[in-house]
Design an enzyme around this catalytic site. Structure first.
Site, PDB file in Angstrom:
ATOM      1  N   ALA A  64       0.867  -1.175   0.000  1.00 38.70           N
ATOM      2  CA  ALA A  64       0.000   0.000   0.000  1.00 38.70           C
ATOM      3  C   ALA A  64       0.906   1.229   0.000  1.00 38.70           C
ATOM      4  O   ALA A  64       2.074   1.166   0.410  1.00 38.70           O
ATOM      5  CB  ALA A  64      -0.901  -0.017   1.228  1.00 38.70           C
ATOM      6  N   GLY A 109       0.687  -5.045   0.947  1.00 35.90           N
ATOM      7  CA  GLY A 109      -0.553  -5.133   0.173  1.00 35.90           C
ATOM      8  C   GLY A 109      -0.358  -5.829  -1.169  1.00 35.90           C
ATOM      9  O   GLY A 109      -1.315  -6.356  -1.735  1.00 35.90           O
ATOM     10  N   GLU A 112      -0.585  -9.423  -0.386  1.00 37.63           N
ATOM     11  CA  GLU A 112      -2.004  -9.675  -0.078  1.00 37.63           C
ATOM     12  C   GLU A 112      -2.854  -9.710  -1.353  1.00 37.63           C
ATOM     13  O   GLU A 112      -3.786 -10.501  -1.462  1.00 37.63           O
ATOM     14  CB  GLU A 112      -2.515  -8.599   0.892  1.00 37.63           C
ATOM     15  CG  GLU A 112      -1.875  -8.755   2.274  1.00 37.63           C
ATOM     16  CD  GLU A 112      -2.127  -7.564   3.194  1.00 37.63           C
ATOM     17  OE1 GLU A 112      -1.739  -6.437   2.808  1.00 37.63           O
ATOM     18  OE2 GLU A 112      -2.699  -7.748   4.270  1.00 37.63           O
ATOM     19  N   GLU A 132       5.052  -5.131   7.161  1.00 39.00           N
ATOM     20  CA  GLU A 132       4.301  -4.097   7.889  1.00 39.00           C
ATOM     21  C   GLU A 132       4.815  -3.805   9.293  1.00 39.00           C
ATOM     22  O   GLU A 132       4.829  -2.652   9.722  1.00 39.00           O
ATOM     23  CB  GLU A 132       2.804  -4.457   7.959  1.00 39.00           C
ATOM     24  CG  GLU A 132       2.052  -4.280   6.653  1.00 39.00           C
ATOM     25  CD  GLU A 132       2.046  -5.521   5.777  1.00 39.00           C
ATOM     26  OE1 GLU A 132       2.877  -6.429   5.993  1.00 39.00           O
ATOM     27  OE2 GLU A 132       1.207  -5.582   4.865  1.00 39.00           O
TER      28      GLU A 132
HETATM   29  N1  CO8 Z   1       4.540   3.185  -0.883  1.00 35.30           N
HETATM   30  C1  CO8 Z   1       4.899   4.344  -1.430  1.00 35.30           C
HETATM   31  N2  CO8 Z   1       5.996   4.463  -2.206  1.00 35.30           N
HETATM   32  C2  CO8 Z   1       6.745   3.367  -2.429  1.00 35.30           C
HETATM   33  C3  CO8 Z   1       6.427   2.135  -1.864  1.00 35.30           C
HETATM   34  C4  CO8 Z   1       5.253   2.052  -1.073  1.00 35.30           C
HETATM   35  N3  CO8 Z   1       4.836   0.894  -0.541  1.00 35.30           N
HETATM   36  N4  CO8 Z   1       7.362   1.229  -2.242  1.00 35.30           N
HETATM   37  C5  CO8 Z   1       8.234   1.894  -3.009  1.00 35.30           C
HETATM   38  N5  CO8 Z   1       7.877   3.194  -3.122  1.00 35.30           N
HETATM   39  C6  CO8 Z   1       8.560   4.260  -3.876  1.00 35.30           C
HETATM   40  C7  CO8 Z   1       9.782   4.747  -3.151  1.00 35.30           C
HETATM   41  O1  CO8 Z   1       9.437   5.682  -2.156  1.00 35.30           O
HETATM   42  C8  CO8 Z   1      10.568   5.362  -4.282  1.00 35.30           C
HETATM   43  O2  CO8 Z   1      10.032   6.599  -4.586  1.00 35.30           O
HETATM   44  P1  CO8 Z   1      11.028   7.853  -4.954  1.00 35.30           P
HETATM   45  O3  CO8 Z   1      11.718   7.423  -6.208  1.00 35.30           O
HETATM   46  O4  CO8 Z   1      10.088   8.985  -5.156  1.00 35.30           O
HETATM   47  O5  CO8 Z   1      11.958   7.984  -3.806  1.00 35.30           O
HETATM   48  C9  CO8 Z   1      10.260   4.422  -5.457  1.00 35.30           C
HETATM   49  O6  CO8 Z   1       9.059   3.739  -5.100  1.00 35.30           O
HETATM   50  C10 CO8 Z   1      11.324   3.388  -5.716  1.00 35.30           C
HETATM   51  O7  CO8 Z   1      11.567   2.705  -4.493  1.00 35.30           O
HETATM   52  P2  CO8 Z   1      13.044   2.557  -3.852  1.00 35.30           P
HETATM   53  O8  CO8 Z   1      13.910   3.692  -4.243  1.00 35.30           O
HETATM   54  O9  CO8 Z   1      12.863   2.313  -2.384  1.00 35.30           O
HETATM   55  O10 CO8 Z   1      13.539   1.227  -4.588  1.00 35.30           O
HETATM   56  P3  CO8 Z   1      14.570   0.157  -4.031  1.00 35.30           P
HETATM   57  O11 CO8 Z   1      14.895  -0.722  -5.171  1.00 35.30           O
HETATM   58  O12 CO8 Z   1      15.691   0.814  -3.317  1.00 35.30           O
HETATM   59  O13 CO8 Z   1      13.730  -0.694  -2.954  1.00 35.30           O
HETATM   60  C11 CO8 Z   1      11.816  -1.834  -2.095  1.00 35.30           C
HETATM   61  C12 CO8 Z   1      12.614  -1.447  -3.348  1.00 35.30           C
HETATM   62  C13 CO8 Z   1      12.615  -2.820  -1.237  1.00 35.30           C
HETATM   63  C14 CO8 Z   1      10.540  -2.522  -2.584  1.00 35.30           C
HETATM   64  C15 CO8 Z   1      11.480  -0.565  -1.275  1.00 35.30           C
HETATM   65  O14 CO8 Z   1      10.910   0.392  -2.144  1.00 35.30           O
HETATM   66  C16 CO8 Z   1      10.528  -0.794  -0.142  1.00 35.30           C
HETATM   67  O15 CO8 Z   1      10.924  -1.313   0.895  1.00 35.30           O
HETATM   68  N6  CO8 Z   1       9.275  -0.368  -0.319  1.00 35.30           N
HETATM   69  C17 CO8 Z   1       8.257  -0.456   0.733  1.00 35.30           C
HETATM   70  C18 CO8 Z   1       7.788  -1.878   0.887  1.00 35.30           C
HETATM   71  C19 CO8 Z   1       6.797  -1.955   2.026  1.00 35.30           C
HETATM   72  O16 CO8 Z   1       7.090  -1.711   3.172  1.00 35.30           O
HETATM   73  N7  CO8 Z   1       5.559  -2.365   1.663  1.00 35.30           N
HETATM   74  C20 CO8 Z   1       4.484  -2.524   2.635  1.00 35.30           C
HETATM   75  C21 CO8 Z   1       3.722  -1.241   2.752  1.00 35.30           C
HETATM   76  S1  CO8 Z   1       2.521  -1.372   4.042  1.00 35.30           S
HETATM   77  C22 CO8 Z   1       1.270  -2.249   3.351  1.00 35.30           C
HETATM   78  O17 CO8 Z   1       1.303  -2.662   2.226  1.00 35.30           O
HETATM   79  C23 CO8 Z   1       0.098  -2.511   4.238  1.00 35.30           C
HETATM   80  C24 CO8 Z   1      -1.107  -3.039   3.483  1.00 35.30           C
HETATM   81  C25 CO8 Z   1      -2.351  -2.915   4.319  1.00 35.30           C
HETATM   82  C26 CO8 Z   1      -2.735  -1.496   4.513  1.00 35.30           C
HETATM   83  C27 CO8 Z   1      -3.797  -1.333   5.484  1.00 35.30           C
HETATM   84  C28 CO8 Z   1      -4.102   0.149   5.713  1.00 35.30           C
HETATM   85  C29 CO8 Z   1      -4.429   0.487   7.076  1.00 35.30           C
END
Ligand code: CO8
Length: 261
Positions: A64, A109, A112, A132
């Site tokens: 998400a 997400g 999921e 998460e």
């Molecule tokens: N949300 C928003 N932006 C994201 C997300 C995300 N989940 N994942 C990646 N991005 C963005 C980054 O911020 C970045 O943006 P920018 O270029 O503007 O800085 C761009 O995508 C590229 O990402 P990275 O530079 O981080 O790329 P890397 O190759 O270095 O890393 C990863 C890739 C490992 C996937 C890393 O991006 C990461 O860890 N992302 C987050 C993963 C995460 O924690 N996902 C879980 C989110 S929580 C969730 O899904 C809960 C679901 C239920 C919600 C219920 C609501 C209450």
């Protein structure tokens, strides 16, 4: 509705839905969830299978959208989680098979979303996880429900408590995915499976999906009753007559039943 973040392609009767927000690794914001919701409520009636994938070669869906979630309060979090879960439930309840073609990161997400699909085919480059707890939250799009049912309590707790990501081969080993293939053939593999299913009776596949989903958490007594109801419904369909007659006459069946969306 005009879709900003969904790309839809139809190959014969198979629909390929690509979540397209490559810059943020296809992270699910409320606009994407709303588009998905709209799409799932309006699937064309001649569709026999749906493949869901992510744009680019890096991510299926990286979760998400954290930038949208970061300022939510308790009520906002509850609503966002509930909406995402309701959208994913629509995938589970579609009367056609849904295949996730997981082409990269399937985190939070994204994992999921893949789990709400009926079948998961992963590229060898895919990574799965529920990170998460590292963000101070728990899986909120039904991950605490679906992950234990797919991989068992032990692995589900290990993945959710540690937040670690696992590779596709590990996901295959624990039963999180059905198959791992090379990235170049991912969509072809998903299409081949969808086409194989599309050759069968659509009404029988829909009733099989309904039976499996509704009986999964029932007692055997209730499951027997539900399965026999659905089994009986097959005999009210043309495809049952055609399928059995074709077998007995040593010819290929020509199925014609349509499913109700
Ligand atoms: N949300 C928003 N932006 C994201 C997300 C995300 N989940 N994942 C990646 N991005 C963005 C980054 O911020 C970045 O943006 P920018 O270029 O503007 O800085 C761009 O995508 C590229 O990402 P990275 O530079 O981080 O790329 P890397 O190759 O270095 O890393 C990863 C890739 C490992 C996937 C890393 O991006 C990461 O860890 N992302 C987050 C993963 C995460 O924690 N996902 C879980 C989110 S929580 C969730 O899904 C809960 C679901 C239920 C919600 C219920 C609501 C209450």
């Amino acid at each position: 509705m005009n879709y900003e973040f969904l790309k839809i392609e139809k190959i014969d009767s198979i629909c390929i839905l690509t979540i397209s927000a490559e810059k943020s690794l296809n992270a699910l914001n409320s606009r994407i969830l709303t588009e998905l919701d709209d799409f799932l409520s309006n699937v064309e009636s001649d569709t026999s299978g749906l493949i869901i994938t992510g744009a680019g070669d890096k991510a299926f869906v990286a979760g998400a959208d954290i930038s949208e979630m970061c300022n939510l309060d308790g009520e906002g979090g509850r609503k966002f989680g509930q909406f995402g879960s309701e959208v994913f439930a629509k995938i589970e309840n579609l009367p056609i098979p849904v295949i996730a073609a997981v082409n990269g990161f399937a985190l939070g997400g994204g994992c999921e979303l893949a789990m709400a699909c009926d079948i998961r085919i992963a590229s060898s480059k895919a990574k799965f996880g529920q990170p998460e707890v590292g963000l101070g939250i728990i899986p909120g799009f039904s991950g605490t429900y679906r992950l234990p049912r797919l991989v068992g309590l032990g692995y589900a707790k290990e993945l959710i408590f540690s937040g670690k990501a696992i590779r596709a081969d590990e996901a295959l080993r624990i039963g999180l995915v059905n198959k791992v293939v090379e990235p170049e053939v991912l969509i072809d593999e998903a299409l081949a499976l969808a086409k194989q299913i599309a050759e069968k009776s659509a009404s029988a596949v829909a009733l099989a999906k309904l039976s499996i989903n509704s009986e999964y958490n029932c007692s055997i007594e209730k499951a027997i009753s539900m399965e026999s109801q659905n089994f009986g419904k097959c005999f009210e369909n043309n495809d049952q007559k055609e399928g059995m007659s074709a077998f007995l006459n040593k010819r290929n069946p020509e199925f014609t039943d349509k499913v109700q969306f």
